[in-house]
Structures are given as structure tokens and as C-alpha cells.
Design an enzyme around this catalytic site. Structure first.
Site, mmCIF file in Angstrom:
data_model
loop_
_atom_site.group_PDB
_atom_site.id
_atom_site.type_symbol
_atom_site.label_atom_id
_atom_site.label_comp_id
_atom_site.label_asym_id
_atom_site.label_seq_id
_atom_site.Cartn_x
_atom_site.Cartn_y
_atom_site.Cartn_z
ATOM 1 N N ARG A 28 -0.173 1.035 -0.819
ATOM 2 C CA ARG A 28 -1.235 0.244 -0.179
ATOM 3 C C ARG A 28 -2.236 1.156 0.507
ATOM 4 O O ARG A 28 -3.453 0.984 0.373
ATOM 5 C CB ARG A 28 -0.619 -0.744 0.827
ATOM 6 C CG ARG A 28 0.046 -1.950 0.164
ATOM 7 C CD ARG A 28 0.999 -2.676 1.141
ATOM 8 N NE ARG A 28 1.464 -3.937 0.609
ATOM 9 C CZ ARG A 28 2.424 -4.062 -0.318
ATOM 10 N NH1 ARG A 28 3.001 -2.966 -0.819
ATOM 11 N NH2 ARG A 28 2.798 -5.254 -0.737
ATOM 12 N N SER A 145 4.867 -13.064 -7.408
ATOM 13 C CA SER A 145 5.102 -11.778 -6.759
ATOM 14 C C SER A 145 3.993 -11.496 -5.748
ATOM 15 O O SER A 145 2.810 -11.681 -6.024
ATOM 16 C CB SER A 145 5.127 -10.661 -7.805
ATOM 17 O OG SER A 145 5.056 -9.400 -7.183
ATOM 18 N N GLN A 147 2.834 -8.811 -4.939
ATOM 19 C CA GLN A 147 1.961 -7.710 -5.354
ATOM 20 C C GLN A 147 0.633 -8.213 -5.918
ATOM 21 O O GLN A 147 -0.398 -7.561 -5.759
ATOM 22 C CB GLN A 147 2.678 -6.831 -6.368
ATOM 23 C CG GLN A 147 3.830 -6.039 -5.772
ATOM 24 C CD GLN A 147 4.582 -5.239 -6.808
ATOM 25 O OE1 GLN A 147 4.185 -5.148 -7.965
ATOM 26 N NE2 GLN A 147 5.698 -4.661 -6.410
ATOM 27 N N SER A 173 7.850 -14.187 -0.338
ATOM 28 C CA SER A 173 7.568 -12.769 -0.018
ATOM 29 C C SER A 173 6.528 -12.618 1.082
ATOM 30 O O SER A 173 5.677 -11.731 1.041
ATOM 31 C CB SER A 173 7.123 -12.014 -1.278
ATOM 32 O OG SER A 173 8.136 -12.019 -2.248
ATOM 33 N N ASP A 292 14.134 -7.281 -3.049
ATOM 34 C CA ASP A 292 14.486 -5.935 -3.517
ATOM 35 C C ASP A 292 15.841 -5.454 -3.013
ATOM 36 O O ASP A 292 16.360 -4.448 -3.518
ATOM 37 C CB ASP A 292 13.405 -4.924 -3.111
ATOM 38 C CG ASP A 292 12.203 -4.977 -4.045
ATOM 39 O OD1 ASP A 292 12.315 -5.550 -5.130
ATOM 40 O OD2 ASP A 292 11.147 -4.430 -3.665
ATOM 41 N N ARG A 366 16.686 0.855 -8.843
ATOM 42 C CA ARG A 366 17.564 0.148 -7.908
ATOM 43 C C ARG A 366 18.946 -0.133 -8.508
ATOM 44 O O ARG A 366 19.917 -0.274 -7.769
ATOM 45 C CB ARG A 366 16.906 -1.144 -7.421
ATOM 46 C CG ARG A 366 15.608 -0.884 -6.680
ATOM 47 C CD ARG A 366 15.218 -1.974 -5.727
ATOM 48 N NE ARG A 366 13.853 -1.775 -5.255
ATOM 49 C CZ ARG A 366 13.490 -0.893 -4.341
ATOM 50 N NH1 ARG A 366 14.400 -0.107 -3.775
ATOM 51 N NH2 ARG A 366 12.227 -0.769 -3.977
ATOM 52 N N LYS A 390 11.912 7.167 -9.444
ATOM 53 C CA LYS A 390 10.847 6.159 -9.335
ATOM 54 C C LYS A 390 10.524 5.857 -7.878
ATOM 55 O O LYS A 390 9.363 5.681 -7.511
ATOM 56 C CB LYS A 390 11.243 4.879 -10.062
ATOM 57 C CG LYS A 390 10.152 3.816 -10.092
ATOM 58 C CD LYS A 390 10.561 2.625 -10.920
ATOM 59 C CE LYS A 390 9.376 1.711 -11.186
ATOM 60 N NZ LYS A 390 8.778 1.151 -9.980
#
Length: 409
Positions: A28, A145, A147, A173, A292, A366, A390
Site C-alpha cells: 500500500r 476481496s 484488495q 474484510s 489469511d 501460507r 512470497k
């Protein structure tokens, strides 16, 4: 790279680990820095995703390949769409070309953006011809999402008239949206979030400032899991964290109290201490605001022999892999009884651990890190273990600091 992972000789661990900046905050702030060069950033994430984001922002024309980085795909789509005289094709890995981008493209087109699909409608690769976006109102489904939402909010202050974003339906979220608005506030951008409407004021320039990225709470989750599976008295200290974190995954502090893990702040460090056993034999978690950490929690529950039911997981279907199906497949290999739907996970209480199972990682960082703490219960192999780069390139080295036995096969 295939790794064999086994437990330390003693499971009363006492150690200090330094974790680099949050990938979410880093990406961001990198976009905001590209829009407002007066911003300086410290404690950047050393993840692949952050590197890809940095490299992508430096390109003005041609092809931008973001590999597996979903955040970079969403953020750079909005960035390039709003940049006059920039013309790029945004693409990524095979999995990235299977992850939908249509909702964001449609929203940007409604603002006047010029974006076209190079292959399949609704999916990358996409061709973007940057334009000055003057329209001010846009709407998005609220359950997508975050995002997509953050991508629009991040470019909003650079738009001539700012942006009014309406979210249609029940919002998920929320912490990630608030993280984005919090970072905008830190650089002096005014915004409001009332009901389902977010407004961001335009800003032609910002005052010079240095933004220090908080360390990544998602990365901390794996150490919460380790502590929960160790003996009472285990302590792991992690840096650097804030009590007033912008990261939704900081809810780990509360969730892991159910598993006997206490969190205390000492300056900018957090100390995780195992103080007892799980409070119940079964747990229910709504992770709509922190999806997540679902993999980590599911694995912790299995390792502790407790049942769990998790909801709010609908966004996991379109991550680096279908994380729900991947969790089901790998936990089943280990002996778990688990079922999933498109947005829930049910795990029955069990402590039957199959030995020397090879965990597939599905190009998903993950999956590797969430399963690693189970080496405290049974020795494991990890296929494509390098995928951790990642988000957390130092992960296996930090496991060695905790005296886990990490061997390349």
C-alpha cells in the site's frame, strides 16, 4: 526444493525472532509513494510480493509480470489505469490468469479507464492505457476481496475530484479497508467511512514524511501456532509490533488465548508465552475479517486435538490456490477428518498423526508455513518449500533459530 522438517530435541522453546515489515502495509505504501514521492518508507517487507510491486511501479510501458502476487495485480491495475502516458500489459503466473479481475476492471471502466482483456474475459492478462480519471462515483459488491476496494481507495487521492465508493451488501474484510484508510490518514489524506459509503478527498501533494512499516502479523501467526503446540512455559519474542495495529490479523492475540497463549507487549516487541492448555474441546471462529490466518488456526487445532468450525472463508477460494480444498487434502493426508464448503471448514478432534507425510504447497506460501508447526507432532516433508519467499523469505532460517531440524532432501 524439498525439505524435511522435524522437531527440536526439547519443546520448551525460548527465542527471539525479528520479522520484516508487513507485506500488506508495504505494498500500500509503495503505491502511495509512487503517487506522492515525498513519502519515504522504512522496514519494507523483504517478500517476493513487495519486490514485484517495487519493480512494477518503475515500468511505464511494455509487459509487467507480477508472477503469483495477487495484491500487486489488483493494486497495479488501478495504478496504471489512472496514470496518463503509461501503457502496459499486466500479466502473471498460470494461477494468476485464473484469478478474477473483472469486478475491479468494471469499476475502473465506470470511472473512465481504458482496460481490455488479452485472452479470457474477466481474467489477466489485461492491457491498460493510462488516462486521467475525472469521474468520482463508483460501486463494488461489499463481499469481495478487500484488495479490489483498497486498490481504488489508494489511487483516490490522486484523482482530480477524489472518490466516493459505495459498497453494496454486507462488508467483509473491514480491517484491511481500515488499514488502507489509516495509511491514507498518516500521509494527510482525508477520508470518511460511514455506513456502506467511503469518501476520499483529492490531494495534489503531501508533506514529506517517513512511514515505518509495522512487522507482519500474518507471519507472527506461525509462531503463535508453534507456542500453542509446545510445553507450558515456552516463550517466543517477536519484533516489531504496535498495540494499535492497522492489521486485521492482530486478532491473533485474542484467538490464541483459547489455545493457552498469552501476548504481552514490551516496547515494540510482543512476547508469546504458553500459559495453559486449550480452554475447550471445540471452537467456532468467524474469520471474515482475517481469512489469511485460517490455515494456521486449522493446523493448530489439529495439532492440539481440538475440533473447530470456521466461517467467513469465501475469499480463500480465489487465493494463490483454493485454500479450503488444499487444507482438506493435506490435513486428510495427516489423518484428520475434515470437510469444507465454499466458505466454511469443519475439523473433528483427532490426534492421529501420520509420519513423514509430504505436504504439497500449491504455489501457496501460507500452506508451507501454516503446516510447519506440526513438525512438533510428527516429522514432515515439504514440496516446493521455497514458496515461502512470497511473503517470508527468512522463514526456514527462523525455524532453525528455534532449533527445528531443517534439511534439504
Amino acid at each position: 526444493m524439498k525439505l524435511h522438517l522435524s522437531a527440536p530435541s526439547e519443546t520448551l522453546i525460548k527465542s527471539d525472532i525479528a520479522i520484516t515489515g508487513s507485506k500488506s502495509e508495504t505494498n500500500r505504501l509503495l503505491l502511495l509513494q509512487a503517487l506522492f514521492p515525498a513519502i519515504k518508507i522504512e522496514n519494507l517487507s523483504n517478500s517476493d510480493d513487495a519486490q514485484v510491486m517495487q519493480e512494477g511501479l518503475q515500468i511505464s510501458s511494455g509487459t509487467v509480470d507480477i508472477h503469483h502476487a495477487g495484491t500487486a495485480m489488483r493494486f497495479l491495475t488501478a495504478y496504471f489505469a489512472s496514470q496518463e502516458n503509461k501503457e502496459v500489459t499486466l500479466t502473471g503466473s498460470k494461477r494468476m490468469t485464473e484469478r478474477p479481475i473483472k469486478v475491479l476492471v468494471d469499476a475502473l471502466r465506470s470511472l473512465g479507464a481504458e482496460i481490455s482483456y488479452k485472452k479470457d474475459e474477466g481474467y489477466p492478462p489485461i492491457a491498460i492505457k493510462g488516462k486521467k480519471l475525472t469521474k468520482t462515483q463508483v460501486s463494488l459488491p461489499a463481499n469481495i476481496s478487500s484488495q479490489y476496494i483498497s486498490a481504488l481507495l489508494l489511487i483516490a487521492p490522486s484523482l482530480q475530484n477524489g472518490l466516493e465508493l459505495e459498497l453494496v451488501g454486507k462488508i467483509t474484510s473491514v480491517p484491511y479497508i481500515k488499514m488502507t484508510l489509516g495509511l491514507l490518514s498518516q500521509i494527510g489524506v482525508e477520508s470518511s467511512f460511514e455506513g456502506n459509503t467511503i469518501r476520499v478527498s483529492p490531494k495534489s501533494e503531501v508533506v514529506a514524511s517517513t512511514q515505518v512499516v509495522e512487522s507482519d502479523w500474518s507471519s507472527a501467526s506461525y509462531f503463535y501456532s508453534i507456542v500453542s503446540l509446545c510445553e507450558v512455559g515456552t516463550e517466543i519474542s517477536l519484533s516489531a509490533y504496535h498495540k494499535d495495529s492497522l492489521q486485521g490479523d492482530s486478532v491473533l492475540q485474542e484467538i490464541y488465548t483459547h489455545f493457552g497463549v498469552e501476548t504481552t507487549f514490551e516496547g515494540h516487541r510482543i512476547v508469546l508465552k504458553k500459559v495453559g492448555n486449550p480452554k475447550d474441546s471445540s471452537f467456532t471462529f468467524d474469520l471474515a475479517n482475517a481469512p489469511d490466518i485460517a490455515q494456521t488456526i486449522a493446523v493448530s487445532c489439529y495439532g492440539l486435538g481440538v475440533a473447530c468450525y470456521m466461517t467467513g472463508l469465501h475469499t480463500l477460494k480465489i487465493k494463490e490456490t483454493d485454500r479450503l480444498e488444499a487444507l482438506k487434502a493435506e490435513l486428510t493426508k495427516l489423518g484428520a477428518s475434515i470437510s469444507v464448503t465454499d466458505k466454511t471448514l469443519t475439523l473433528e478432534a483427532s490426534q492421529d498423526f501420520v509420519k513423514d507425510v509430504a505436504i504439497d504447497t500449491y504455489n501457496d506460501h501460507r500452506m508451507a508455513m501454516a503446516f510447519a508447526p506440526l513438525a512438533l507432532k510428527t516429522s514432515l516433508y515439504f514440496n516446493d518449500a521455497e514458496v515461502v519467499s512470497k511473503s517470508y523469505p527468512d522463514f526456514w532460517r527462523d525455524m532453525e533459530k528455534l532449533k527445528f531440524q531443517v534439511k534439504t532432501v
